[in-house]
Design a protein around this motif. Sequence first.
Motif, short mmCIF file in Angstrom:
data_model
loop_
_atom_site.label_atom_id
_atom_site.label_comp_id
_atom_site.label_asym_id
_atom_site.label_seq_id
_atom_site.Cartn_x
_atom_site.Cartn_y
_atom_site.Cartn_z
N UNK A 2 0.82 -1.21 0.00
CA UNK A 2 0.00 0.00 0.00
C UNK A 2 0.86 1.26 0.00
N UNK A 3 1.90 1.25 0.84
CA UNK A 3 2.78 2.42 0.90
C UNK A 3 3.52 2.62 -0.41
N UNK A 4 3.95 1.51 -1.04
CA UNK A 4 4.66 1.61 -2.31
C UNK A 4 3.76 2.16 -3.41
N UNK A 5 2.53 1.67 -3.43
CA UNK A 5 1.61 2.16 -4.45
C UNK A 5 1.28 3.64 -4.23
N UNK A 6 1.15 4.02 -2.94
CA UNK A 6 0.85 5.42 -2.66
C UNK A 6 2.00 6.32 -3.10
N UNK A 7 3.24 5.86 -2.85
CA UNK A 7 4.39 6.67 -3.25
C UNK A 7 4.54 6.71 -4.78
N UNK A 8 4.20 5.60 -5.44
CA UNK A 8 4.31 5.57 -6.91
C UNK A 8 3.26 6.48 -7.57
N UNK A 51 1.98 9.10 -6.21
CA UNK A 51 2.06 10.48 -5.74
C UNK A 51 2.59 11.39 -6.85
N UNK A 52 1.94 12.47 -7.02
CA UNK A 52 2.33 13.39 -8.07
C UNK A 52 3.51 14.25 -7.63
N UNK A 53 4.44 14.39 -8.53
CA UNK A 53 5.60 15.22 -8.25
C UNK A 53 5.23 16.69 -8.35
#
Length: 351
Positions: A66-72, A74-76
Amino acid sequence: HQQCILHIFSIRRRRTERSDSSYRHSKGGDASSQQSSEATTTMSKNTGPLVKNRAPAPIQISAEQLIREASDRQQQEAPAAATRIRDPEEHQSYLTDRRRHFEDDLRYRRDHIGTWVKYARFEEDAQEFVRARSVYERALEVAPSGAELWLRYAEFEMRNAMVNHARNVLDRAVQLLPRVDFLWYKYAWMEEMVGDPAKCRAVWERWSGWRPDDAAWSSYARFELRHGGDAHAVMRRYVAAYPCGRAFVRYAKFSEHEAKDVATARSVYESGLRELDAELEPDGNLRLYRMFAAFEERHGEYERARAIYAHAVGLFGLGEGDDVAHDSDDGERKKQKELYAAYVAFENKHG
């Protein structure tokens, strides 16, 4: 005209009939849904509460996923656009906006030293040295005992070749915080870098009056050694200020390795053994005997080293096994064993 009126009445009649039929249909649906809900309630009352399926799902999702997907996903954030200044008026407007920003931050966090330092650095980058100095002075009113703030202030003055201002800042700093060593080091280093040994020596003399630690005395002696002064006089004052075995060993090592004066180093060891009482400071004497013997061994004086070891063994009652000073504490007993082990190693090597 009459035909139009008849047409309008027919349209209205059809709309009325359509609305009546939809209303009757909705009433019938509500009744049927109410009957079904009553039946369901009756069934649930008869059969008890429904149990959910607590079996694990066939596809498990971990928190890491879940954390990995959220970070992926996430908009820069887009970088802030660079401010282009085309004339002096825009430059002054930019400076005013930035100052207002810093002042607003300081209004809410007045005791945050990092904001003060950033503010002063901004003024320095803008070549507004008077304003930067004013920011540092305001910060010192908030935190006068902040040694790091004094250091940043002095470094600002030194970076911009304002030696007299830097000297003034460091003089105020060491007067207010005489126990902060790095302020004294910075003060002495600055005076030596500008090529004024007399003022640097005055700084060391002021610091020595506060009885600093061992490293400060050694640095003072090295300064005198670099500039042709009397480094041994400094180390003698150090030994007089701290009459212990550690001080004599440090002075002897300085004479041997840095001043390249073997005779003075030998005399320092000998005076240390004469002046220090073995009963009052056994730990320092044990180390002093061991270092003295190692010094004589390094310089090829094996008989003198053997005599020193033998004298120490007889003085402290050292021996093999459990005969080593039963009445001493653990630290002293450990040093006694180290001295006796050094003696045995010496005899095995040169006996």
